[in-house]
Design a protein around this motif. Structure first.
Motif, PDB file in Angstrom:
ATOM      1  N   PRO A  40       0.829  -1.210   0.000  1.00 41.79           N
ATOM      2  CA  PRO A  40       0.000   0.000   0.000  1.00 41.79           C
ATOM      3  C   PRO A  40       0.861   1.258   0.000  1.00 41.79           C
ATOM      4  CG  PRO A  40      -0.842  -1.597   1.570  1.00 41.79           C
ATOM      5  CD  PRO A  40       0.485  -2.132   1.094  1.00 41.79           C
ATOM      6  N   GLY A  41       0.372   2.274  -0.684  1.00 43.65           N
ATOM      7  CA  GLY A  41       1.079   3.551  -0.733  1.00 43.65           C
ATOM      8  C   GLY A  41       1.972   3.723  -1.933  1.00 43.65           C
ATOM      9  N   ALA A  42       2.300   2.624  -2.626  1.00 42.19           N
ATOM     10  CA  ALA A  42       3.125   2.717  -3.830  1.00 42.19           C
ATOM     11  C   ALA A  42       2.292   3.260  -4.987  1.00 42.19           C
ATOM     12  CB  ALA A  42       3.697   1.345  -4.185  1.00 42.19           C
ATOM     13  N   ALA A 156      17.813   4.665  -4.225  1.00 42.36           N
ATOM     14  CA  ALA A 156      16.803   3.752  -3.705  1.00 42.36           C
ATOM     15  C   ALA A 156      15.795   3.420  -4.797  1.00 42.36           C
ATOM     16  CB  ALA A 156      16.086   4.389  -2.508  1.00 42.36           C
ATOM     17  N   SER A 157      15.272   2.201  -4.748  1.00 41.33           N
ATOM     18  CA  SER A 157      14.253   1.800  -5.723  1.00 41.33           C
ATOM     19  C   SER A 157      13.228   0.898  -5.052  1.00 41.33           C
ATOM     20  CB  SER A 157      14.882   1.063  -6.908  1.00 41.33           C
ATOM     21  OG  SER A 157      15.056  -0.311  -6.613  1.00 41.33           O
ATOM     22  N   GLY A 186       9.110  -1.864  -2.218  1.00 44.53           N
ATOM     23  CA  GLY A 186       8.093  -0.932  -2.684  1.00 44.53           C
ATOM     24  C   GLY A 186       8.616   0.485  -2.768  1.00 44.53           C
ATOM     25  N   SER A 187       7.967   1.295  -3.622  1.00 42.14           N
ATOM     26  CA  SER A 187       8.441   2.657  -3.853  1.00 42.14           C
ATOM     27  C   SER A 187       8.199   3.573  -2.666  1.00 42.14           C
ATOM     28  CB  SER A 187       7.780   3.231  -5.109  1.00 42.14           C
ATOM     29  OG  SER A 187       6.366   3.194  -5.007  1.00 42.14           O
ATOM     30  N   ALA A 188       7.139   3.341  -1.880  1.00 40.29           N
ATOM     31  CA  ALA A 188       6.882   4.193  -0.724  1.00 40.29           C
ATOM     32  C   ALA A 188       8.028   4.096   0.279  1.00 40.29           C
ATOM     33  CB  ALA A 188       5.553   3.833  -0.074  1.00 40.29           C
ATOM     34  N   ALA A 189       8.481   2.863   0.545  1.00 37.05           N
ATOM     35  CA  ALA A 189       9.596   2.671   1.468  1.00 37.05           C
ATOM     36  C   ALA A 189      10.884   3.264   0.902  1.00 37.05           C
ATOM     37  CB  ALA A 189       9.787   1.184   1.749  1.00 37.05           C
ATOM     38  N   ALA A 190      11.076   3.144  -0.405  1.00 33.79           N
ATOM     39  CA  ALA A 190      12.274   3.718  -1.026  1.00 33.79           C
ATOM     40  C   ALA A 190      12.289   5.232  -0.869  1.00 33.79           C
ATOM     41  CB  ALA A 190      12.323   3.330  -2.502  1.00 33.79           C
ATOM     42  N   ALA A 191      11.142   5.865  -1.114  1.00 35.08           N
ATOM     43  CA  ALA A 191      11.061   7.319  -0.985  1.00 35.08           C
ATOM     44  C   ALA A 191      11.342   7.764   0.448  1.00 35.08           C
ATOM     45  CB  ALA A 191       9.689   7.813  -1.437  1.00 35.08           C
ATOM     46  N   ASP A 198      18.795   8.195   4.588  1.00 34.72           N
ATOM     47  CA  ASP A 198      19.490   6.920   4.551  1.00 34.72           C
ATOM     48  C   ASP A 198      19.947   6.579   3.129  1.00 34.72           C
ATOM     49  OD1 ASP A 198      19.031   6.551   7.290  1.00 34.72           O
ATOM     50  OD2 ASP A 198      17.062   5.676   6.900  1.00 34.72           O
ATOM     51  N   SER A 199      19.252   7.120   2.133  1.00 38.38           N
ATOM     52  CA  SER A 199      19.640   6.982   0.730  1.00 38.38           C
ATOM     53  C   SER A 199      19.729   8.376   0.127  1.00 38.38           C
ATOM     54  CB  SER A 199      18.625   6.131  -0.040  1.00 38.38           C
ATOM     55  OG  SER A 199      18.449   4.868   0.571  1.00 38.38           O
ATOM     56  N   HIS A 200      20.418   8.488  -0.998  1.00 40.35           N
ATOM     57  CA  HIS A 200      20.664   9.807  -1.585  1.00 40.35           C
ATOM     58  C   HIS A 200      19.667  10.202  -2.668  1.00 40.35           C
ATOM     59  CE1 HIS A 200      25.034   8.827  -0.382  1.00 40.35           C
ATOM     60  NE2 HIS A 200      24.573   9.696   0.486  1.00 40.35           N
TER      61      HIS A 200
END
Length: 320
Positions: A40-42, A156-157, A186-191, A198-200
């Motif tokens: 959810p959220g992606a 991140a992806s 998922g993209s929500a966690a990546a964002a 934590d990611s650039h």
């Protein structure tokens, strides 16, 4: 420029319970399961909920979104590929599920044989965005930093085999920099990893609401033209980047292979009619898509062409 409320407001409610709409003889016989292979959220989830709500009154049955995340979308995609081919289980696929991931791991399905193309929601724009603490304000500055500090940058992806994974690898290759891929479920966690620092970098439409609220710094967009949500940002193609990148970042609807042609034609008709509804088209645009109604055969040709072209690029980049 659009607001965060508009970006997040549509398509996030529970699936619509149909009260009207006649069904054709024999189909549908019961509620449809509309599988989203991400959490959810992606962006995929947002598109799934928008289109399930639009389809329900046209089909005359409930269209229930099921989130079956895992393995960069492969878990949900395989579940649909193995389902009974009667049109009652559908997959809201991102391009990566069918054109990237099958080249990188044993996903358990052949995207060209085991899944039947039904309809296209549209091509998605992408946003290249960074954590605001990163000392860059343009693509040129991002590339310069990457060249000064080889291996420092990471991106991140939504997972291995996702569109964000491939786009990040292609950007690093074209810019001649080293960057580390950091996959998430998922993209929500990546964002959120980029928001937290934590990611650039992230290349994904899910970054848009964070950029509009100042939690991320947008650098450029990807897509067929400039994204109207960010009219002042250059498209990567304007910067001479990404013009020869293979495939697109599209979202489409698929059924199990062997689903009868009349069933696919019925869903395609109702799906495309839904895309013509102003509120549905507006919702998809808020999630970064450019709605596009196509026939199943055209979507099938696009999948086959993208699958072949991306396979060649992955081999060239030595991504496995």
């Amino acid at each position: 420029m659009i607001s965060r409320r508009l970006l997040l407001g549509a398509g996030l409610a529970a699936p619509f319970i149909a009260h009207a709409g006649a069904s054709s003889p024999g189909f549908p016989e019961r509620a449809l399961r509309y599988v989203c292979p991400f959490p959810p959220g992606a962006t995929n989830d947002n598109v799934s909920r928008t289109m399930s709500r639009a389809l329900a009154p046209r089909l005359g049955v409930n269209v229930i979104v099921e989130n079956k995340a895992g393995a960069g979308g492969a878990v949900g995609s395989r579940m649909v590929a193995e389902a009974k081919p009667d049109g009652h289980v559908l997959l809201n696929a991102s391009a990566g599920n069918l054109t990237i991931a099958p080249h990188l791991s044993h996903v358990g399905y052949d995207p060209l044989r085991d899944l039947a193309p039904v309809a296209l929601a549209g091509e998605a724009y992408g946003l290249v965005a960074v954590n605001p603490a990163l000392p860059v304000h343009s693509i040129a500055e991002l590339i310069a930093l990457g060249r000064r500090r080889p291996g420092f940058l990471n991106y991140a992806s939504a997972g291995i085999g996702s569109a964000g994974h491939l786009r990040g690898a292609l950007l690093a290759d074209e810019a001649r920099i080293e960057a580390v891929h950091v996959p998430f479920p998922g993209s929500a966690a990546a964002a959120m990893s980029v928001v937290a620092g934590d990611s650039h970098v992230i290349i994904d439409p899910i970054a848009a609401p964070h950029a509009l609220e100042g939690r991320l710094r947008p650098l450029a967009t990807l897509g067929p033209d400039r994204w109207d949500a960010f009219p002042d940002l250059p498209n990567l193609a304007e910067l001479g980047i990404g013009r020869n990148w293979p495939g697109g970042t599209w979202f489409g609807l698929f059924a199990p292979g062997g689903t009868p042609a009349p069933v696919i034609a019925r869903i395609n008709r109702d799906f495309n009619d839904s895309l013509a509804e102003p509120e549905v088209a507006a919702a998809l645009r808020r999630f970064g898509l450019k709605p596009e109604a196509v026939a199943p055969e055209e979507l099938g040709r696009r999948v086959a062409a993208d699958h072949a072209a991306i396979g060649r690029v992955l081999r060239r980049l030595n991504i496995a």
